[in-house]
Write a protein that holds these residues in place. Structure first.
Motif, PDB file in Angstrom:
ATOM      1  N   GLU A  80       0.838  -1.190   0.000  1.00 29.89           N
ATOM      2  CA  GLU A  80       0.000   0.000   0.000  1.00 29.89           C
ATOM      3  C   GLU A  80       0.873   1.240   0.000  1.00 29.89           C
ATOM      4  O   GLU A  80       1.847   1.338   0.754  1.00 29.89           O
ATOM      5  N   TYR A  81       0.543   2.184  -0.855  1.00 32.06           N
ATOM      6  CA  TYR A  81       1.281   3.433  -0.971  1.00 32.06           C
ATOM      7  C   TYR A  81       0.646   4.453  -0.037  1.00 32.06           C
ATOM      8  O   TYR A  81      -0.515   4.823  -0.193  1.00 32.06           O
ATOM      9  N   GLU A  82       1.418   4.893   0.947  1.00 25.23           N
ATOM     10  CA  GLU A  82       0.897   5.779   1.987  1.00 25.23           C
ATOM     11  C   GLU A  82       0.970   7.239   1.533  1.00 25.23           C
ATOM     12  O   GLU A  82       1.878   7.639   0.802  1.00 25.23           O
ATOM     13  N   PRO A  83       0.009   8.040   1.957  1.00 21.99           N
ATOM     14  CA  PRO A  83       0.054   9.464   1.607  1.00 21.99           C
ATOM     15  C   PRO A  83       1.210  10.169   2.306  1.00 21.99           C
ATOM     16  O   PRO A  83       1.580   9.818   3.433  1.00 21.99           O
ATOM     17  N   THR A  84       1.779  11.153   1.642  1.00 22.04           N
ATOM     18  CA  THR A  84       2.865  11.933   2.245  1.00 22.04           C
ATOM     19  C   THR A  84       2.324  13.034   3.142  1.00 22.04           C
ATOM     20  O   THR A  84       3.039  13.534   4.005  1.00 22.04           O
ATOM     21  N   SER A  85       1.058  13.426   2.920  1.00 20.27           N
ATOM     22  CA  SER A  85       0.437  14.416   3.791  1.00 20.27           C
ATOM     23  C   SER A  85      -1.074  14.212   3.764  1.00 20.27           C
ATOM     24  O   SER A  85      -1.633  13.775   2.762  1.00 20.27           O
ATOM     25  N   VAL A  86      -1.710  14.533   4.890  1.00 19.24           N
ATOM     26  CA  VAL A  86      -3.161  14.418   5.012  1.00 19.24           C
ATOM     27  C   VAL A  86      -3.680  15.714   5.605  1.00 19.24           C
ATOM     28  O   VAL A  86      -3.215  16.162   6.662  1.00 19.24           O
ATOM     29  N   ASN A  87      -4.652  16.326   4.917  1.00 12.95           N
ATOM     30  CA  ASN A  87      -5.271  17.554   5.396  1.00 12.95           C
ATOM     31  C   ASN A  87      -6.782  17.375   5.331  1.00 12.95           C
ATOM     32  O   ASN A  87      -7.406  17.599   4.298  1.00 12.95           O
ATOM     33  N   GLY A  88      -7.387  16.939   6.446  1.00 17.40           N
ATOM     34  CA  GLY A  88      -8.808  16.618   6.450  1.00 17.40           C
ATOM     35  C   GLY A  88      -9.059  15.417   5.564  1.00 17.40           C
ATOM     36  O   GLY A  88      -8.447  14.361   5.734  1.00 17.40           O
ATOM     37  N   GLU A  90      -8.420  15.473   2.381  1.00 14.34           N
ATOM     38  CA  GLU A  90      -7.492  15.573   1.262  1.00 14.34           C
ATOM     39  C   GLU A  90      -6.189  14.862   1.584  1.00 14.34           C
ATOM     40  O   GLU A  90      -5.563  15.111   2.613  1.00 14.34           O
ATOM     41  N   ARG A  91      -5.794  13.962   0.681  1.00 18.62           N
ATOM     42  CA  ARG A  91      -4.541  13.215   0.848  1.00 18.62           C
ATOM     43  C   ARG A  91      -3.624  13.518  -0.327  1.00 18.62           C
ATOM     44  O   ARG A  91      -4.068  13.555  -1.471  1.00 18.62           O
ATOM     45  N   ARG A  92      -2.362  13.696  -0.033  1.00 20.50           N
ATOM     46  CA  ARG A  92      -1.381  13.970  -1.080  1.00 20.50           C
ATOM     47  C   ARG A  92      -0.406  12.800  -1.163  1.00 20.50           C
ATOM     48  O   ARG A  92       0.111  12.343  -0.136  1.00 20.50           O
ATOM     49  N   TYR A  93      -0.182  12.323  -2.399  1.00 22.17           N
ATOM     50  CA  TYR A  93       0.717  11.193  -2.625  1.00 22.17           C
ATOM     51  C   TYR A  93       1.852  11.626  -3.541  1.00 22.17           C
ATOM     52  O   TYR A  93       1.613  12.218  -4.599  1.00 22.17           O
ATOM     53  N   ASP A  94       3.083  11.329  -3.139  1.00 22.84           N
ATOM     54  CA  ASP A  94       4.214  11.535  -4.035  1.00 22.84           C
ATOM     55  C   ASP A  94       4.400  10.335  -4.954  1.00 22.84           C
ATOM     56  O   ASP A  94       4.880  10.453  -6.076  1.00 22.84           O
ATOM     57  N   ASN A  95       4.038   9.142  -4.453  1.00 23.42           N
ATOM     58  CA  ASN A  95       4.160   7.930  -5.262  1.00 23.42           C
ATOM     59  C   ASN A  95       2.833   7.185  -5.219  1.00 23.42           C
ATOM     60  O   ASN A  95       2.197   7.073  -4.173  1.00 23.42           O
ATOM     61  N   TYR A  96       2.412   6.681  -6.378  1.00 26.69           N
ATOM     62  CA  TYR A  96       1.134   5.988  -6.505  1.00 26.69           C
ATOM     63  C   TYR A  96       1.175   5.207  -7.814  1.00 26.69           C
ATOM     64  O   TYR A  96       2.149   5.270  -8.572  1.00 26.69           O
ATOM     65  N   LEU A  97       0.132   4.456  -8.095  1.00 25.20           N
ATOM     66  CA  LEU A  97       0.057   3.678  -9.321  1.00 25.20           C
ATOM     67  C   LEU A  97      -0.678   4.492 -10.382  1.00 25.20           C
ATOM     68  O   LEU A  97      -1.769   4.995 -10.127  1.00 25.20           O
ATOM     69  N   VAL A  98      -0.091   4.606 -11.568  1.00 23.82           N
ATOM     70  CA  VAL A  98      -0.682   5.454 -12.601  1.00 23.82           C
ATOM     71  C   VAL A  98      -1.671   4.695 -13.474  1.00 23.82           C
ATOM     72  O   VAL A  98      -2.452   5.312 -14.206  1.00 23.82           O
ATOM     73  N   THR A  99      -1.697   3.351 -13.421  1.00 31.45           N
ATOM     74  CA  THR A  99      -2.623   2.556 -14.220  1.00 31.45           C
ATOM     75  C   THR A  99      -2.575   1.109 -13.731  1.00 31.45           C
ATOM     76  O   THR A  99      -2.068   0.829 -12.649  1.00 31.45           O
TER      77      THR A  99
END
Length: 377
Positions: A80-88, A90-99
């Protein structure tokens, strides 16, 4: 790697069914063998990501998780790719699956935003990461000798880029057959490319249409579909194996599905959820199935459901298994197009073409993978 995913065994799927279109056949429940929960869906693309079904493994992913399952649905491993930041919310990911991921008997090939990455299929160990990022929108296909992604071929042992000729943007991806990759692009060009060298065998330009389907072949003829940019018009083409056009047929909407050809019949689904059976020799329409339509599709408008589902028919012997715009599963007679039965989907509907493995079907919803008993009628 430890997962929080859940497995729900031996239930019965029951769900909501949308407004009826031209047919009133009441749905039946489908028998669930097991269910694997992936988690939340983000946007429309995960709806169309099919699992990869191998002899002893099933590989499935969304944008933030990749998992390998045993054939009984038990998880072998997941990442599992964890978010780099969480704001409410809203989650921000630097790495994730593109397809969608690809897999062979040894490795799982994962299209990370940071580069193509290979994991050991048995234990999930990371084997290598390429600097090249696969393009978004087209799932990977893997053979024992090649990993193919939207016009780029990679070496499976190292991730080294072998060649890069054209870029697909959307669609189910190429057909790999007889050492060639067959695929279209958004400039209306069909490419037939040598999988080892990247050299073109031939190319055909439609120009006015997009080509976003996965072609089909019977060994002598290549079949593919196209569509206008507004998705409201579509065509189906047949070409000889050397690139000579044999026929063209107009359809009711764009084609961005996987075509199938069996025993002289070509099966193709359009963006509206219609399924056509055409004579593979001359394109004559044998029958057309319009399915169960959403309210929007009744008035000719694209529904969100139809934009986020894969209506490709799956052919098994004399039957077709088709997901319609409401996310229900229909069983059709391949010779006549008559619907034998219709099966209820989960509350958010099936969103991928069925994959057949013996007496099972594998289907995706936005958040789950289901293994169900294959209906025989």
């Amino acid at each position: 790697m430890v997962s929080r995913r859940s497995l729900l065994q031996s239930g019965v799927v029951a769900g909501l069914v949308g407004l009826s279109g031209c047919t009133t056949l009441s749905p039946s429940p489908v028998d669930t063998v097991w269910r694997y929960e992936l988690g939340r869906a983000i946007g429309g693309k995960p709806f169309q990501i099919q699992p990869t079904v191998l002899d002893d493994s099933i590989v499935v992913n969304d944008f933030h998780t990749v998992a390998v399952l045993e054939t009984d649905g038990v998880e072998r491993w997941s990442h599992e790719y964890e978010p780099t930041s969480v704001n409410g919310n809203e989650r921000r990911y630097d790495n994730y699956l593109v397809t969608g991921v690809g897999a062979d008997s040894e490795r799982v090939y994962v299209p990370e935003a940071e580069g193509l990455t290979a994991f050991d299929i048995d234990d999930g160990d990371r084997l290598w990461q390429s600097e090249a990022r696969p393009p978004d929108g087209v799932s990977l296909l893997a053979t024992e000798s090649t990993v193919f992604s939207a016009g780029i071929a990679f070496e499976p042992d190292t991730g080294e880029e072998r060649w890069d000729v054209e870029r697909l943007i959307e669609g189910p991806g190429p057909l790999i057959t007889d050492g060639r990759a067959l695929f279209g692009d958004l400039q209306g060009r069909l490419h037939v490319i040598d999988i080892e060298s990247g050299d073109h065998h031939w190319r055909f330009d439609i120009l006015e249409d997009w080509i976003q389907c996965r072609p089909a072949t019977d060994g002598e003829t290549i079949f593919f579909g196209s569509g206008t940019t507004d998705l409201e018009e579509g065509r189906c083409y047949a070409f000889s194996d050397t690139g000579d056009r044999r026929w063209m047929r107009s359809l009711d909407a764009a084609v961005h599905s996987t075509l199938s050809v069996v025993d002289g019949r070509l099966f193709v689904a359009t963006h509206r959820g219609s399924v056509y059976a055409l004579d593979s020799d001359d394109g004559t329409e044998l029958w057309k199935f319009t399915g169960q339509n959403t309210l929007n599709s009744l008035f000719g408008r694209r529904s969100m459901t139809s934009m986020q589902a894969d209506f490709s028919p799956t052919v098994v012997n004399d039957k077709l298994y088709v997901v319609d715009p409401n996310g229900t599963l229909s069983v059709l007679d391949a010779a006549t197009g008559e619907r034998h039965n219709r099966y209820e989907a989960p509350s958010n509907g099936f969103r991928t073409a069925p994959i057949v493995d013996g007496d099972r079907l594998y289907l995706r919803t936005p958040t789950d993978l289901f293994a169900v008993e294959r209906p025989l009628d």
